[in-house]
Design a protein around this motif. Structure first.
Motif, PDB file in Angstrom:
ATOM      1  N   ALA A  18      29.002 -14.220  43.111  1.00 39.43           N
ATOM      2  CA  ALA A  18      28.617 -15.577  42.955  1.00 39.43           C
ATOM      3  C   ALA A  18      29.057 -16.225  44.238  1.00 39.43           C
ATOM      4  O   ALA A  18      28.226 -16.976  44.871  1.00 39.43           O
TER       5      ALA A  18
ATOM      6  N   GLU B 294      26.726 -17.973  47.447  1.00 39.58           N
ATOM      7  CA  GLU B 294      27.273 -19.294  47.962  1.00 39.58           C
ATOM      8  C   GLU B 294      27.277 -19.300  49.493  1.00 39.58           C
ATOM      9  O   GLU B 294      26.940 -20.217  50.215  1.00 39.58           O
TER      10      GLU B 294
ATOM     11  N   GLN C 147      22.611 -18.706  49.292  1.00 42.78           N
ATOM     12  CA  GLN C 147      21.505 -18.295  48.472  1.00 42.78           C
ATOM     13  C   GLN C 147      21.882 -18.745  47.188  1.00 42.78           C
ATOM     14  O   GLN C 147      22.044 -18.178  46.202  1.00 42.78           O
ATOM     15  N   THR C 148      21.839 -20.328  46.976  1.00 45.30           N
ATOM     16  CA  THR C 148      22.051 -20.984  45.740  1.00 45.30           C
ATOM     17  C   THR C 148      20.999 -20.566  44.590  1.00 45.30           C
ATOM     18  O   THR C 148      21.358 -20.444  43.517  1.00 45.30           O
ATOM     19  N   ALA C 149      19.801 -20.625  44.923  1.00 41.97           N
ATOM     20  CA  ALA C 149      18.762 -20.604  44.219  1.00 41.97           C
ATOM     21  C   ALA C 149      18.945 -18.957  43.466  1.00 41.97           C
ATOM     22  O   ALA C 149      18.780 -19.020  42.125  1.00 41.97           O
TER      23      ALA C 149
ATOM     24  N   ALA D  87      21.772 -17.335  43.064  1.00 39.16           N
ATOM     25  CA  ALA D  87      22.789 -17.229  42.247  1.00 39.16           C
ATOM     26  C   ALA D  87      22.530 -17.605  40.755  1.00 39.16           C
ATOM     27  O   ALA D  87      23.221 -17.111  39.949  1.00 39.16           O
ATOM     28  N   GLN D  88      21.646 -18.734  40.821  1.00 36.00           N
ATOM     29  CA  GLN D  88      21.146 -18.961  39.386  1.00 36.00           C
ATOM     30  C   GLN D  88      20.377 -18.105  38.709  1.00 36.00           C
ATOM     31  O   GLN D  88      20.465 -18.296  37.419  1.00 36.00           O
ATOM     32  N   THR D  89      19.718 -16.906  39.236  1.00 38.21           N
ATOM     33  CA  THR D  89      19.261 -15.897  38.416  1.00 38.21           C
ATOM     34  C   THR D  89      20.175 -14.775  37.961  1.00 38.21           C
ATOM     35  O   THR D  89      19.940 -13.880  37.500  1.00 38.21           O
ATOM     36  N   LEU D  90      21.438 -14.864  38.428  1.00 37.83           N
ATOM     37  CA  LEU D  90      22.486 -13.839  38.066  1.00 37.83           C
ATOM     38  C   LEU D  90      22.636 -13.443  36.608  1.00 37.83           C
ATOM     39  O   LEU D  90      22.829 -14.511  35.913  1.00 37.83           O
TER      40      LEU D  90
ATOM     41  N   ASP E 180      28.987 -11.604  36.081  1.00 33.33           N
ATOM     42  CA  ASP E 180      30.334 -12.293  36.340  1.00 33.33           C
ATOM     43  C   ASP E 180      31.418 -11.516  36.467  1.00 33.33           C
ATOM     44  O   ASP E 180      32.467 -11.882  37.120  1.00 33.33           O
TER      45      ASP E 180
END
Length: 265
Positions: free
Chosen positions: A215, A219, A223-225, A227-230, A235
């Motif tokens: 993550a 960041e 590539q924040t968009a 990161a939201q698909t992880l 984790d």
């Protein structure tokens, strides 16, 4: 007048762990001791063209050596596949619609190595570890109780970006090195640093290990968009990193005492 340079001098002894080549240069992984009461760490040595003073070197794994040289920062790009390999994790994105987007991500990283100028074989095992550097503070920050400073070091080995003339010195690309001041104090004195301060530091090499999560990588890469698909399973994906810095034992700030404003009459 002769061009003046910053100090950038490192002396360290240790045991050769690994040797490899890249082009004509020779690289050595050296095990050394940051301090007598600390476990060993590892630093990379670079021997340009595999030669010192115009002669090819003789060196082999397991050998105890003492080297002198200068610290050099080495920026490079890391692919996502390399990150997943370091993290010992499977690239879960390979079978997804975003696979091409993942493969285009490159992670900016910086390593620090010692460029060797002298090398000698040893028969005993002294724990030599000494550094002296001088440079301009580009930024400083707190890390827990400690104070850190990033220095731009204009030593004699810096790359010339633009030739000089009779009116000015050449424009050079500095080496960027990090200094750590334990608890922000030296010799019982609180250290205060400002941007553009010029300082001289003596101390020792140290290697700090830390983990960098997937993550955090996304960041930093903007590539924040993505990161939201992880998935939740991502984790736990992280890679072990190391950062080289100089732990200061003494420090000189080349500056003048600030003038007090005059009282109004």
């Amino acid at each position: 007048m002769e061009e003046k340079f910053d100090l950038n001098r490192t002396q360290v002894s240790g045991i050769v762990q690994r040797i490899w080549d890249y082009g004509e240069d020779i690289f050595v992984r050296l095990e050394f001791y940051p301090d007598e009461d600390r476990p060993p760490r590892y630093v990379t040595l670079k021997i340009p063209n595999g030669m010192l003073d115009g002669e090819f070197v003789t060196i082999q794994p397991g050998e105890l050596v003492q080297v002198e040289g200068y610290l050099e920062d080495v920026p490079y790009l890391e692919s996502m596949r390399e990150f997943f390999s370091d993290a010992k994790a499977k690239p879960f994105y390979a079978d997804t619609e975003q696979a091409a987007q993942w493969e285009q991500i490159e992670i900016e990283r910086v390593g620090t190595q010692i460029v060797v100028t002298t090398l000698a074989s040893l028969t005993n095992e002294p724990h030599l570890n000494a550094v002296m550097i001088q440079g301009i503070v580009t930024r400083s920050w707190k890390g827990g109780a400690d104070l850190f400073a990033r220095l731009a070091v204009y030593d004699a080995n810096t790359e010339i970006l633009q030739a000089g003339d009779h009116r000015r010195w050449p424009k050079r690309k500095p080496h960027y090195l990090t200094v750590r001041i334990i608890k922000g104090e030296l010799d019982g004195k609180k250290i205060a640093l400002s941007k553009r301060n010029r300082i001289r530091v003596s101390g020792v090499l140290h290697i700090h290990f830390y983990r960098q999560s997937l993550a955090k990588i996304l960041e930093r890469a903007g590539q924040t968009a993505l990161a939201q698909t992880l998935p939740a399973s991502a984790d736990d994906i992280s890679a072990l990193r190391d950062s080289l810095y100089v732990v200061a034992h003494s420090l000189i700030v080349f500056a003048s005492r600030p003038r007090k404003p005059k009282a109004r009459s």
